[in-house]
Design an enzyme around this catalytic site. Structure first.
Site, PDB file in Angstrom:
ATOM      1  N   HIS A 275       0.705  -1.305   0.158  1.00 55.56           N
ATOM      2  CA  HIS A 275      -0.001  -0.050  -0.034  1.00 55.56           C
ATOM      3  C   HIS A 275       0.582   1.328  -0.045  1.00 55.56           C
ATOM      4  O   HIS A 275       0.686   2.159  -0.937  1.00 55.56           O
ATOM      5  CB  HIS A 275      -0.813  -0.046   1.320  1.00 55.56           C
ATOM      6  CG  HIS A 275      -1.686   1.261   1.090  1.00 55.56           C
ATOM      7  ND1 HIS A 275      -3.250   0.956   1.040  1.00 55.56           N
ATOM      8  CD2 HIS A 275      -1.806   2.405   1.590  1.00 55.56           C
ATOM      9  CE1 HIS A 275      -3.837   2.478   1.115  1.00 55.56           C
ATOM     10  NE2 HIS A 275      -2.789   3.133   1.348  1.00 55.56           N
ATOM     11  N   GLU A 276       1.883   1.536   0.912  1.00 51.56           N
ATOM     12  CA  GLU A 276       2.686   2.498   0.984  1.00 51.56           C
ATOM     13  C   GLU A 276       3.343   2.825  -0.110  1.00 51.56           C
ATOM     14  O   GLU A 276       3.658   3.685  -0.458  1.00 51.56           O
ATOM     15  CB  GLU A 276       3.366   2.679   2.501  1.00 51.56           C
ATOM     16  CG  GLU A 276       2.738   2.449   3.690  1.00 51.56           C
ATOM     17  CD  GLU A 276       1.581   3.467   3.583  1.00 51.56           C
ATOM     18  OE1 GLU A 276       1.586   4.535   3.107  1.00 51.56           O
ATOM     19  OE2 GLU A 276       0.389   3.404   4.209  1.00 51.56           O
ATOM     20  N   HIS A 279       1.939   4.410  -2.946  1.00 54.62           N
ATOM     21  CA  HIS A 279       1.862   5.901  -2.743  1.00 54.62           C
ATOM     22  C   HIS A 279       3.330   6.333  -3.080  1.00 54.62           C
ATOM     23  O   HIS A 279       3.627   7.320  -3.517  1.00 54.62           O
ATOM     24  CB  HIS A 279       1.820   6.225  -1.110  1.00 54.62           C
ATOM     25  CG  HIS A 279       0.270   6.237  -0.774  1.00 54.62           C
ATOM     26  ND1 HIS A 279      -0.601   7.125  -1.365  1.00 54.62           N
ATOM     27  CD2 HIS A 279      -0.294   5.478   0.298  1.00 54.62           C
ATOM     28  CE1 HIS A 279      -2.122   6.782  -0.774  1.00 54.62           C
ATOM     29  NE2 HIS A 279      -1.675   5.721   0.272  1.00 54.62           N
ATOM     30  N   GLU A 305      -4.669   7.753  -3.199  1.00 53.56           N
ATOM     31  CA  GLU A 305      -5.014   6.545  -2.814  1.00 53.56           C
ATOM     32  C   GLU A 305      -5.490   5.650  -3.918  1.00 53.56           C
ATOM     33  O   GLU A 305      -5.191   4.390  -3.461  1.00 53.56           O
ATOM     34  CB  GLU A 305      -6.247   6.641  -1.824  1.00 53.56           C
ATOM     35  CG  GLU A 305      -6.729   5.748  -0.915  1.00 53.56           C
ATOM     36  CD  GLU A 305      -5.752   5.502   0.293  1.00 53.56           C
ATOM     37  OE1 GLU A 305      -4.854   6.175   0.494  1.00 53.56           O
ATOM     38  OE2 GLU A 305      -5.864   4.297   0.803  1.00 53.56           O
TER      39      GLU A 305
HETATM   40 ZN    ZN Z   1      -2.991   5.239   1.627  1.00 59.03          ZN
END
Ligand code: ZN
Length: 515
Positions: A275-276, A279, A305
């Site tokens: 997830h990170e 980003h 996101e």
């Molecule tokens: Zn996030």
């Protein structure tokens, strides 16, 4: 009598150079604050907290002073005609447009408010770190009441508006309003509720194979392999452990991420890292020329996101991803996974259930958690819900929306940091916008390059990464979110691709009602 000042005799080029220098200084103050924040969340001893709060407040005050300097406004006025003579997607034209928007927003907010809120934010956050484990809503109530007041006070600086939450939403997801978010959420909710209900009425997937124990060092090693495989550049980043995973940027050469590990949960470290890293791929992919300007980061909270969710879920929880990685994971954890077939593992990492915690929620029910928070924060700001009634309202909504209610506030309205960092409003809608856009962007990538799913199953992530970098990442914040979505996908944001994605994936795992 006219006085010729040095500024009027300067060329547009000089003024643009001056503008860029000033914007770089504002940006550097923000990055310096981010370093302090990263350190606070990773390695700072607890004794450092009071001074750190003061130091961060000082940097945000300096940044605000520079961002509202009347000379910056004059420069923006002076270069405006030149910027308007350029093609609208020219870097300089976009720079002046976005810098002006930021300037106009910043001068509406008094420095005194910025300082007062920054101090409050540290106090409220520190109180929350104690109140949540102690399940002590009463201790947070005065902070939450102040946070509602702060958000309402902030919104008033942008009056007139149609709805009190609009300025807060616009700050994170430019162009969206309470009305447009509500309409989007109502449409999606109509699709999600029957899918979630149908799945939750069936026998639950067995995910005992994810309970381990999985030794921490091996998990971190695998997370590192997964994030570097998808393209996270360790020469310009690093991975550390924190309580709450996040991504932060100090320059184009330093985009860091954090994760957390649980030895009894295989998914925690890996999926939070993916997830990170999503980003971070976005931030590492912004064109170098834009970094240090107001264009040098992602386009909005929702678009950001979309990239974390795309890499975490659409890629990281796909069958193809695991066709590639599962054999090596089995080799790393033979005692735990040798006897577990890929299909069982795949079902386990995509288990859908009625759950209490948003950050642990599956792809199907996740958005219902977000909608609940959006609904409640809107009511708090409207004054239709009193802070003292929040815990009960939370339980009632959980029961009606998700079908399960927390026994305490720790796993109820105290669970997310967002309302306890000093803001109420604007912080949640981006998550669901992100899920919707993740599917829309991914569908556009696959339409342009149909081999992407097969490439992923072979461990080739570069074609998808390159497509995203070319079409989304390199532009930074040059385009408004709606404009970017239109450019990338040929249509406005729509829920169709997301619903199609969920139906196809979960239709393969569960019996679903026909659309
Ligand atoms: Zn996030």
């Amino acid at each position: 009598m006219t006085i010729t000042t040095p500024s009027t005799s300067r060329t547009t080029e000089d003024k643009l150079a001056d503008l860029r220098t000033r914007l770089l200084e504002i940006s550097d103050l923000g990055y310096a604050g981010a370093v302090l924040g990263w350190d606070q969340a990773t390695y700072m001893p607890t004794g450092g907290a009071p001074a750190r709060g003061r130091q961060k407040a000082m940097l945000s005050r300096l940044a605000h002073e520079r961002a509202t300097d009347p000379e910056l406004g004059r420069l923006l006025d002076d270069v405006q005609p030149f910027a308007q003579s350029l093609p609208p997607d020219d870097d300089t034209a976009c720079l002046v447009r976005v810098a002006r928007r930021n300037f106009e927003r910043a001068i509406k907010v008094p420095a005194e408010f910025v300082a007062r809120r920054s101090t409050f934010s540290s106090v409220a956050y520190n109180a929350w770190t104690r109140a949540r484990p102690a399940d002590d809503f009463a201790a947070m109530r005065p902070h939450l009441e102040r946070a509602v007041d702060f958000s309402r006070e902030y919104a008033q600086f942008f009056a007139p508006f149609e709805h009190i939450t609009d300025p807060l939403i616009d700050g994170a997801d430019e162009g969206m309003t309470t009305v447009s978010v509500r309409a989007l959420f109502d449409d999606l909710r109509g699709e999600l509720v029957p899918i979630a209900k149908a799945i939750c009425d069936q026998p639950m997937a067995d995910d005992t194979c994810l309970r381990g124990p999985f030794p921490e060092a091996l998990q971190l090693e695998f997370s590192m392999r997964a994030i570097t495989s998808i393209g996270y550049d360790l020469a310009r980043g690093r991975l550390d452990k924190t309580h709450h995973p996040f991504c932060t940027k100090f320059s184009d050469g330093d985009v860091r991420i954090t994760t957390r590990v649980r030895e009894d949960d295989f998914g925690e470290a890996l999926f939070s890292s993916l997830h990170e890293a999503g980003h971070a791929l976005y931030e590492q992919g912004v064109a170098g020329d834009l970094v240090g300007t107001p264009l040098g980061h992602g386009a909005s909270a929702g678009v950001h996101e979309s990239q974390s969710r795309l890499w975490e879920n659409i890629v990281g929880r796909s069958r193809g991803f695991w066709e590639h990685f599962y054999p090596s994971v089995q080799r790393a954890f033979p005692a735990q996974l040798d006897a577990v077939p890929l299909d069982t593992f795949y079902r386990a990492i995509n288990k859908v259930q009625r759950s209490l915690i948003r950050t642990d929620a599956d792809e199907v029910t996740y958005n219902l958690h977000v909608m609940l928070r959006f609904g409640l924060e809107t009511e708090l700001l409207e004054g239709r819900l009193a802070v003292k009634d929040l815990p009960d309202a939370w339980r009632a909504r959980m029961l009606s929306d998700i079908g399960v209610a927390p026994a305490d506030d720790k796993d109820g309205c105290l669970q997310d940091v967002h309302w306890y960092g000093g803001w109420i409003g604007g912080g949640f809608q981006g998550y669901t916008i992100g899920n919707i856009l993740a599917a829309q962007f991914h569908a556009a990538a696959v339409a342009a390059s149909p081999a992407i799913p097969q490439q992923i199953a072979r461990g080739e992530f570069a074609p998808l990464h390159d497509w995203l970098r070319t079409h989304i990442y390199r532009h930074g914040a040059k385009f408004k979110p709606a404009e970017l979505v239109e450019r990338v996908t040929g249509s406005a944001m729509r829920i169709g691709p997301y619903v199609t994605y969920l139906r196809a994936k979960y239709g393969g795992l569960y019996r679903l009602p026909t659309a």
